[in-house]
Design an enzyme around this catalytic site. Structure first.
Site, PDB file in Angstrom:
ATOM      1  N   HIS A 253      27.507  -6.207  23.792  1.00 54.97           N
ATOM      2  CA  HIS A 253      28.416  -6.199  23.662  1.00 54.97           C
ATOM      3  C   HIS A 253      29.808  -7.048  24.764  1.00 54.97           C
ATOM      4  O   HIS A 253      28.947  -7.782  26.441  1.00 54.97           O
ATOM      5  CB  HIS A 253      29.007  -4.534  24.730  1.00 54.97           C
ATOM      6  CG  HIS A 253      30.454  -3.475  24.876  1.00 54.97           C
ATOM      7  ND1 HIS A 253      31.275  -4.197  25.575  1.00 54.97           N
ATOM      8  CD2 HIS A 253      30.703  -3.435  24.052  1.00 54.97           C
ATOM      9  CE1 HIS A 253      32.277  -3.666  25.411  1.00 54.97           C
ATOM     10  NE2 HIS A 253      31.523  -3.116  24.036  1.00 54.97           N
TER      11      HIS A 253
ATOM     12  N   ASP B 204      27.561   1.425  18.742  1.00 53.87           N
ATOM     13  CA  ASP B 204      27.640   1.417  17.368  1.00 53.87           C
ATOM     14  C   ASP B 204      26.054   2.202  17.481  1.00 53.87           C
ATOM     15  O   ASP B 204      25.718   1.916  15.623  1.00 53.87           O
ATOM     16  CB  ASP B 204      27.840   0.496  15.912  1.00 53.87           C
ATOM     17  CG  ASP B 204      29.354   0.685  16.554  1.00 53.87           C
ATOM     18  OD1 ASP B 204      30.191   1.358  16.411  1.00 53.87           O
ATOM     19  OD2 ASP B 204      30.099  -0.483  16.723  1.00 53.87           O
TER      20      ASP B 204
END
Ligand code: ACO
Length: 432
Positions: A309, A366
Site C-alpha cells: 500500500h 483488496d
C-alpha cells in the site's frame, strides 16, 4: 509561537512556515518557495506532498489507523452501516435520527434512472468494461440535472444535498443496470421500501415474477464492504476528484473522473486482479510459489496483487476487518470457497518471506474483498464498480471541501522539464 523551517541553498536561507494538523501531522509550507528562491519542491507522484487541508479522514499508515471525522474504522464497521457512514463522511457528524431518515428518503426518491439514460447504456457494446460504462453514465448526469451541475461553486453548493443523493443512489442503480445489461437481462426498477443495500441486491438479482428476497447476512456483508471503502484520504481517485473539482467543475463531472482513476489495476482494479491470481493458483493446483517468485522479480506487471500500500506500511486496518469478515460471511452463507484457503496460505507465505517483510508489504483491502463479493454472487468484472459505489461518499465529501474553501485555488502542479532545449523547426521537405 509558530515554527519555521529554514532551507539553505548555497549561502542563502529561506524561512518556510511549518504547519501541524490536529493529530500532530507536520508539514513544511512550500507555497512561497518558488517566488522567494526560484526553486520548486520536487515530489514525483506526490507521495510526500500535502495537497490540501482536510477534515474528512485521518490515516496513519505506520500504525494502521483509519478514522472518518474522528471515528475509528473498527467502530464504524462494527456499529454503523453504509448510509450512516456516508452521511458522516460527507457532512462531518453522525446523523440525528431525523437526518438519517431524511437522507434515506432522498436516496430512495433518487434511485430510478431516466429512460433516456437507459438508452445511453444500451448504446454500449455488452462486452464493454463496466467501469468505462459507469464513468460515462456519471459524466452524463450534468446533462440531465443542469441546475445541480452549473460549474459554479456557489450555485452547486446550494443544491449539493440533492446532487449528493443523486450521485450515491444512481451510481448504485447504474451498477445493477450494467450487470443486467451485460447478462442480457431486463432492468429491474428500484423498490421505494427497500433499504440501500437490499435495493441494490433486488435490482441485481430479482428474476421475472420472482423478486429477490433479502437475506440479512448478505445485506450485512454488503453494508460492511461498502462502508470499508467509504473514504480513504488523498488516494489516486480522490485526489483526481479534488483536482477536477478545483477547476469549478461540478460534482458529477468530478466523480466521473474519480471513477476513471479508480479503474486502474494499481488502485480499484486490484480486487479483480487478486481473484484472477487466486483462481489461476487454484486451476493450476499451484501453492502460490510461482506468483510469489514472480512478484519478487521487481517487475511492476508481476506484483502480488492485493499486497502493499502506498501509505500503510504496517497493516491495512480495512484488510484486517474484511479478512475476519470473510470467515463469518462464508460460514453464515454456508459457502466453502477454496479461494479463501488459497488466499490465507498465500498471505502466510508472503508474510514469512523476507522480500515482503523488508519492504513492509502486507495485504490491503483488496486482498479479501473479492472473496466476499464472490460469496454475494457478484461477478469478478463488476468488482471495481462495487468499490466505486462504496467510495462515492468520500469523493463527494472531498469535492464539497474543495468547493466550499474560500481560499481554494485551481490544482496546478509544476514539473521539471527534461526534454530537448530550444531547437529550430525543419520543414518536412528537408527532413529526408
Ligand atoms: N508485489 C511485489 N512487490 C511489490 C508490491 C507487490 N504487490 N508492492 C510493492 N512492491 C515492491 C516494489 O517493487 C518496490 O520494490 P523495490 O524497493 O525493490 O524497488 C517496493 O516494494 C516499494 O514499492 P513502491 O512501488 O514504492 O510502493 P508504492 O507505495 O508506490 O505502491 C502499490 C503501492 C501501488 C499499492 C503497490 O504496493 C502495488 O502495486 N500493489 C499491488 C496492487 C494493489 O494491490 N493495489 C491496491 C492498492 S489498495 C487500493 O487501491 C484500495
Amino acid at each position: 509561537m509558530a515554527k519555521t523551517a529554514v532551507l539553505k541553498i548555497d549561502d542563502k536561507e529561506y524561512p518556510l512556515p511549518v504547519m501541524e494538523g490536529t493529530e500532530g501531522e507536520k508539514a513544511i509550507d512550500t507555497r512561497q518557495l518558488r517566488t522567494a528562491s526560484g526553486y520548486i519542491a520536487y515530489d514525483q507522484g506526490y507521495g510526500n506532498t500535502g495537497s490540501c487541508e482536510s477534515q474528512i479522514t485521518y490515516l496513519d499508515g505506520d500504525n494502521g489507523i483509519l478514522r472518518h471525522r474522528g471515528y475509528p474504522i473498527e467502530q464504524l464497521a462494527n456499529q454503523s452501516e453504509f448510509v450512516e457512514t456516508a452521511w458522516l463522511v460527507i457532512y462531518g457528524s453522525l446523523p440525528t435520527q431525523k437526518q438519517r431518515k431524511d437522507f434515506g428518503q432522498l436516496l430512495r426518491q433518487n434511485s430510478a434512472v431516466e429512460m433516456q439514460m437507459q438508452k445511453i447504456l444500451e448504446g454500449f457494446p455488452t462486452s464493454a468494461s463496466p467501469m468505462a460504462m459507469l464513468s460515462a453514465l456519471v459524466a452524463a448526469l450534468p446533462a440531465y440535472y443542469p441546475d445541480l451541475a452549473t460549474n459554479n461553486f456557489e450555485k452547486d453548493l446550494k443544491n449539493f444535498d440533492l446532487a449528493a443523493a443523486i450521485a450515491i443512489s444512481k451510481i448504485r442503480t447504474f451498477v445493477a443496470m450494467i450487470y443486467r445489461y451485460q447478462k442480457g437481462l431486463p432492468f429491474v426498477f428500484p423498490k421505494q421500501e427497500l433499504p440501500f443495500c437490499d435495493n441494490f441486491l433486488h435490482m441485481m438479482f430479482s428474476e421475472p415474477y420472482k423478486d429477490y428476497v433479502p437475506v440479512p447476512e448478505v445485506s450485512r456483508a454488503l453494508n460492511l464492504l461498502l462502508l470499508l471503502h467509504a473514504d480513504h484520504e488523498q488516494n489516486c481517485s480522490t485526489s483526481t476528484v479534488r483536482m477536477v473539482g478545483s477547476s469549478q467543475a461540478n460534482v458529477f463531472a468530478s466523480v466521473s473522473a474519480g471513477i476513471s482513476a479508480l479503474s486502474g489495476p494499481l488502485h480499484g482494479g486490484a480486487n479483480m486482479a487478486v481473484m484472477q491470481m487466486l483462481q489461476s493458483i487454484h486451476d493450476e493446483h499451484d501453492d502460490g510459489t510461482r506468483f510469489i517468485a514472480a512478484a519478487k522479480s521487481g517487475s511492476k506487471s508481476n506484483r502480488l496483487m492485493g499486497f502493499g500500500h502506498a501509505v500503510y506500511k504496517n497493516f491495512d486496518p480495512r484488510a484486517k476487518i474484511i479478512g475476519e469478515a470473510c470467515d463469518v460471511v462464508l460460514k453464515r452463507l454456508g459457502i466453502d470457497d477454496p479461494l479463501l484457503a488459497i488466499a490465507k496460505n498465500l498471505e502466510q507465505a508472503a508474510l514469512k518471506d523476507d522480500y515482503f517483510v523488508s519492504r513492509k508489504l502486507y495485504p490491503n483491502v483488496d486482498f479479501y474483498s473479492g472473496i466476499i463479493m464472490r460469496a454475494l454472487g457478484i461477478p469478478m468484472n463488476m468488482f471495481t464498480t462495487m468499490f466505486a459505489i462504496g467510495r462515492t461518499p468520500g469523493w463527494i465529501a472531498n469535492w464539497r471541501e474543495v468547493a466550499a474553501n474560500p481560499k481554494g485555488r485551481i490544482y496546478r502542479p509544476r514539473q521539471i522539464y527534461v526534454g530537448p532545449t530550444k531547437r529550430d523547426y525543419v520543414p518536412i521537405s528537408q527532413r529526408g
